[in-house]
Design a protein around this motif. Sequence first.
Motif, PDB file in Angstrom:
ATOM      1  N   ALA A   1      -4.222  14.976   5.919  1.00 56.84           N
ATOM      2  CA  ALA A   1      -3.894  14.077   4.805  1.00 56.84           C
ATOM      3  C   ALA A   1      -4.606  12.741   4.966  1.00 56.84           C
ATOM      4  O   ALA A   1      -5.195  12.210   4.016  1.00 56.84           O
ATOM      5  CB  ALA A   1      -2.383  13.871   4.731  1.00 56.84           C
ATOM      6  N   VAL A   2      -4.571  12.183   6.171  1.00 55.10           N
ATOM      7  CA  VAL A   2      -5.224  10.897   6.415  1.00 55.10           C
ATOM      8  C   VAL A   2      -6.733  11.030   6.271  1.00 55.10           C
ATOM      9  O   VAL A   2      -7.399  10.149   5.695  1.00 55.10           O
ATOM     10  CB  VAL A   2      -4.849  10.354   7.809  1.00 55.10           C
ATOM     11  CG1 VAL A   2      -5.688   9.125   8.150  1.00 55.10           C
ATOM     12  CG2 VAL A   2      -3.365  10.013   7.854  1.00 55.10           C
ATOM     13  N   ALA A   3      -7.298  12.144   6.744  1.00 58.21           N
ATOM     14  CA  ALA A   3      -8.741  12.365   6.613  1.00 58.21           C
ATOM     15  C   ALA A   3      -9.145  12.426   5.147  1.00 58.21           C
ATOM     16  O   ALA A   3     -10.183  11.886   4.744  1.00 58.21           O
ATOM     17  CB  ALA A   3      -9.142  13.648   7.338  1.00 58.21           C
ATOM     18  N   ALA A   4      -8.328  13.093   4.340  1.00 63.92           N
ATOM     19  CA  ALA A   4      -8.623  13.192   2.910  1.00 63.92           C
ATOM     20  C   ALA A   4      -8.573  11.822   2.244  1.00 63.92           C
ATOM     21  O   ALA A   4      -9.409  11.494   1.401  1.00 63.92           O
ATOM     22  CB  ALA A   4      -7.632  14.145   2.241  1.00 63.92           C
ATOM     23  N   ILE A   5      -7.600  11.027   2.639  1.00 67.15           N
ATOM     24  CA  ILE A   5      -7.479   9.673   2.088  1.00 67.15           C
ATOM     25  C   ILE A   5      -8.711   8.854   2.416  1.00 67.15           C
ATOM     26  O   ILE A   5      -9.316   8.205   1.557  1.00 67.15           O
ATOM     27  CB  ILE A   5      -6.211   8.985   2.629  1.00 67.15           C
ATOM     28  CG1 ILE A   5      -4.960   9.645   2.043  1.00 67.15           C
ATOM     29  CG2 ILE A   5      -6.221   7.493   2.317  1.00 67.15           C
ATOM     30  CD1 ILE A   5      -3.679   9.198   2.706  1.00 67.15           C
TER      31      ILE A   5
ATOM     32  N   ALA B   1       2.078   4.231   7.879  1.00 66.75           N
ATOM     33  CA  ALA B   1       0.871   4.424   8.685  1.00 66.75           C
ATOM     34  C   ALA B   1      -0.165   5.240   7.916  1.00 66.75           C
ATOM     35  O   ALA B   1      -1.355   4.906   7.895  1.00 66.75           O
ATOM     36  CB  ALA B   1       1.228   5.110   9.999  1.00 66.75           C
ATOM     37  N   MET B   2       0.289   6.320   7.259  1.00 66.20           N
ATOM     38  CA  MET B   2      -0.633   7.156   6.508  1.00 66.20           C
ATOM     39  C   MET B   2      -1.308   6.371   5.390  1.00 66.20           C
ATOM     40  O   MET B   2      -2.521   6.468   5.179  1.00 66.20           O
ATOM     41  CB  MET B   2       0.107   8.358   5.919  1.00 66.20           C
ATOM     42  CG  MET B   2      -0.823   9.361   5.249  1.00 66.20           C
ATOM     43  SD  MET B   2       0.057  10.622   4.317  1.00 66.20           S
ATOM     44  CE  MET B   2       0.480   9.688   2.843  1.00 66.20           C
ATOM     45  N   CYS B   3      -0.509   5.560   4.685  1.00 68.64           N
ATOM     46  CA  CYS B   3      -1.070   4.765   3.592  1.00 68.64           C
ATOM     47  C   CYS B   3      -2.031   3.699   4.100  1.00 68.64           C
ATOM     48  O   CYS B   3      -2.880   3.209   3.347  1.00 68.64           O
ATOM     49  CB  CYS B   3       0.050   4.109   2.779  1.00 68.64           C
ATOM     50  SG  CYS B   3       1.063   5.304   1.866  1.00 68.64           S
ATOM     51  N   ASN B   4      -1.912   3.331   5.376  1.00 64.95           N
ATOM     52  CA  ASN B   4      -2.834   2.374   5.989  1.00 64.95           C
ATOM     53  C   ASN B   4      -3.984   3.062   6.713  1.00 64.95           C
ATOM     54  O   ASN B   4      -4.719   2.429   7.480  1.00 64.95           O
ATOM     55  CB  ASN B   4      -2.081   1.460   6.954  1.00 64.95           C
ATOM     56  CG  ASN B   4      -1.254   0.409   6.232  1.00 64.95           C
ATOM     57  OD1 ASN B   4      -1.609  -0.020   5.136  1.00 64.95           O
ATOM     58  ND2 ASN B   4      -0.146   0.002   6.831  1.00 64.95           N
ATOM     59  N   GLY B   5      -4.102   4.378   6.481  1.00 66.01           N
ATOM     60  CA  GLY B   5      -5.244   5.100   7.043  1.00 66.01           C
ATOM     61  C   GLY B   5      -5.082   5.518   8.486  1.00 66.01           C
ATOM     62  O   GLY B   5      -6.076   5.793   9.171  1.00 66.01           O
ATOM     63  N   LYS B   6      -3.842   5.588   8.976  1.00 67.55           N
ATOM     64  CA  LYS B   6      -3.609   5.956  10.367  1.00 67.55           C
ATOM     65  C   LYS B   6      -2.752   7.218  10.443  1.00 67.55           C
ATOM     66  O   LYS B   6      -1.861   7.427   9.616  1.00 67.55           O
ATOM     67  CB  LYS B   6      -2.900   4.823  11.112  1.00 67.55           C
ATOM     68  CG  LYS B   6      -3.712   3.541  11.224  1.00 67.55           C
ATOM     69  CD  LYS B   6      -2.931   2.489  12.008  1.00 67.55           C
ATOM     70  CE  LYS B   6      -3.730   1.200  12.142  1.00 67.55           C
ATOM     71  NZ  LYS B   6      -2.985   0.167  12.914  1.00 67.55           N
TER      72      LYS B   6
ATOM     73  N   ASN C   1       0.826  -1.206   0.000  1.00 67.73           N
ATOM     74  CA  ASN C   1       0.000   0.000   0.000  1.00 67.73           C
ATOM     75  C   ASN C   1       0.858   1.252   0.000  1.00 67.73           C
ATOM     76  O   ASN C   1       0.487   2.263  -0.613  1.00 67.73           O
ATOM     77  CB  ASN C   1      -0.939   0.005   1.206  1.00 67.73           C
ATOM     78  CG  ASN C   1      -2.092  -0.966   1.042  1.00 67.73           C
ATOM     79  OD1 ASN C   1      -2.844  -0.880   0.086  1.00 67.73           O
ATOM     80  ND2 ASN C   1      -2.216  -1.911   1.966  1.00 67.73           N
ATOM     81  N   MET C   2       1.997   1.198   0.661  1.00 68.92           N
ATOM     82  CA  MET C   2       2.921   2.325   0.601  1.00 68.92           C
ATOM     83  C   MET C   2       3.705   2.300  -0.708  1.00 68.92           C
ATOM     84  O   MET C   2       3.890   3.332  -1.352  1.00 68.92           O
ATOM     85  CB  MET C   2       3.893   2.281   1.787  1.00 68.92           C
ATOM     86  CG  MET C   2       4.926   3.401   1.759  1.00 68.92           C
ATOM     87  SD  MET C   2       5.960   3.459   3.241  1.00 68.92           S
ATOM     88  CE  MET C   2       7.010   2.039   2.998  1.00 68.92           C
ATOM     89  N   ALA C   3       4.124   1.101  -1.113  1.00 70.03           N
ATOM     90  CA  ALA C   3       4.928   0.989  -2.327  1.00 70.03           C
ATOM     91  C   ALA C   3       4.190   1.505  -3.550  1.00 70.03           C
ATOM     92  O   ALA C   3       4.778   2.135  -4.427  1.00 70.03           O
ATOM     93  CB  ALA C   3       5.353  -0.465  -2.534  1.00 70.03           C
ATOM     94  N   GLN C   4       2.869   1.270  -3.625  1.00 69.16           N
ATOM     95  CA  GLN C   4       2.119   1.697  -4.806  1.00 69.16           C
ATOM     96  C   GLN C   4       2.002   3.215  -4.893  1.00 69.16           C
ATOM     97  O   GLN C   4       1.791   3.766  -5.977  1.00 69.16           O
ATOM     98  CB  GLN C   4       0.737   1.061  -4.812  1.00 69.16           C
ATOM     99  CG  GLN C   4      -0.199   1.567  -3.735  1.00 69.16           C
ATOM    100  CD  GLN C   4      -1.596   0.994  -3.836  1.00 69.16           C
ATOM    101  OE1 GLN C   4      -2.003   0.530  -4.896  1.00 69.16           O
ATOM    102  NE2 GLN C   4      -2.342   1.012  -2.736  1.00 69.16           N
TER     103      GLN C   4
END
Length: 693
Positions: free
Chosen positions: A522-526, A505-510, A429-432
């Motif tokens: 940023a996380v809220a927008a995701i 963590a951000m890419c995992n929604g945290k 999820n981060m790599a993509q």
Amino acid sequence: MAKYQKLLEPLKIGKVELKNRFIMLPMTIEKVDNYHVTDDLVDFYEQRAKGGVGLIEIGSCYVCDCFGTEPKYHTTTGACGCWDDEFIPGYKRIADVCHPHGAKIAAQLQLCYEWRASGDDPLLSYAPSADVPSGPFVGMPEREYTKEEIAEVVKQYGQAARRCKEAGIDIIEIHAGIGYMVMRFLSKYSNHRTDEYGGSPENRARLLTEIIDEVHRTCGDDMPILIRISADDLMPDGNRIEDTLELIPIIEAHGVDAWSIQAGFHEAPRPVANQIVPEGEFIGLAKQCKTVTNKPVWPGTRINSLDMCDKVVNEGYGDAVGMARQFIADPATAGKVAAGHPEQVRPCIVCSRCLDNIFIGKPCQCSVNANVWQGVEVGLPEDHPADQKQHVVVVGAGPGGMEAARVAALRGHKVTVVDHSDRVGGLLNMAQVLNANIEPLVTYWQGEAKLHPNINVVLKQDVDVNYLKSLNPDQVILSPGGGIIPIDVPGIDGKNVVKSEDIKAMCNGKVPEGKGMLWKAAVAAIKAQGGTVGFMRMGLNMASGPTAIVGKRVVVVGGGFAGLEVAEAMCDNREITVIDPAKKLGNGIGIIDKNPTLNLLKKKGVKLMPLTELIEVTKKGAKVKNVETGEEQLLECDTVLTSVGVEANTKLYDEVVKVWPHAKLIGDATTPDGKVYRTLEAVKGGYEASMAI
């Protein structure tokens, strides 16, 4: 017409009709035993035939005797011998298992850089002109061909073709591309001869046309002949597309039935097959070749997606499409399209791990298809149903865990996958976010999680021994991910430091621990956009600006695979410096990608600083030290971004194995010191773990 349907239409090459327009290009996959076809190689091709490929090409069928030699060009050792009748049964085995599935078989006749007239002669590097270096690992040619030796080469090709015909092979391909022997005669770069084999286009093509004439003599005029040629060899003073357009009619007059178009020499200064090469970069060469021939033409360099295949056949770039790595990744690519389920195709991520092995004479491997490496020794899950159905709990929904789940489910087990994140994919999820080639793989795993009715995925769930007990598993497979390698220097927890675990963590929604409003926004927008990759990239704010999470001037700590990928992804509109204490950067990057990656970063203005370690982070930037001289300096920057990879992580396993002694730990949680484990190692671990249950 429905999408991808033209790819399923039949196509004729000479007298041979292909059931569709999917061509599996030839590769030397190193699954031979002293040049003889093995059970593993037969199985490899049979899987692709079952998977629906229209034409399968056997890579590198060597025409001169290599027994008892040690070729300088390592890939030669993985070729299928074709210089003696003793090899006929092996080719017949391949034809006999593939034909019942409707696939046609081509044999690619080959000479790389070395040759000998017979087994009594030494194997030496030969060339049309001795003044031009040979390909990788070979150096300057030891011999320049005499006309008498050329005549012997021609006979060897003719006899090799005869053997293939007797074995039931449908089409003969002559490899006249990528800088191998026939191409070295064709190219102005490597052919400086002044006799009838050099100079004019007719003369440079003479070796190839004499081979074609000889194949017709030994096999008959009805044996289809396919030529694979580099339409632009990308070499200084070499052949450009204009030269190839002049050569094609000359060659075709001798009886050619189809053209497979590629680009480059192996030693060309411009990469042709790496991730850094845009997909479809060279399809225009095939389209231009179609202007001088009415025979089938297809491109076959740097194509891996169905959308690009569709573009090729529907927009006139080719009559078919050639791929190799995609059919390694998923043997059933064509069959899934024919069945109306293209979304189930397992994508090639263009990581070049297959080529990394092949190029140095080791068996083919694949980051997304462990069976390629394991072969018939381990087998396919659908061919090995479980004797006793069990409940398998997999901890971790990254590539290793998801592969373990897929394989266990195919064998008939009930599977529960548990992950603390809110989505499957793990580090992918981060790599993509950094690498668009990974995005289709994450989509594939999301689909696989829903495809198998006996796989249950539990997300947003932390795991300990007590939780596992509540699931009552028979088997436990742990794929928790690697541990973060600590960086213990003053200032490492400062606001101007972004760690790889923060991005994960951000890419995992945290929201990463200790991060402020920008990260929360940023996380809220995701989350508001359903976790789309585009919004993840927006959240990371790849374009620098006043609200950027990552500033304009960045020091990346870590010059291995992960750090360099981060640097490349973020270097637009930024000043990037990469530091690493190692003498050479690129740990974890294979032989195919390492130099092109480093060269690309330099071209993009990234400053690379080996032998440099971080000793402190200040408000002004990164204080660093040269590990050899001890010299210190301050690299002024807005952001220090750490990306040093991972290390072994056995914390959970050490507790779990006390209760389930046969529990298995897989993936980068098992990373040895100094090594880099990537998707390939995770998928291989998951495959092996579930096949062993």
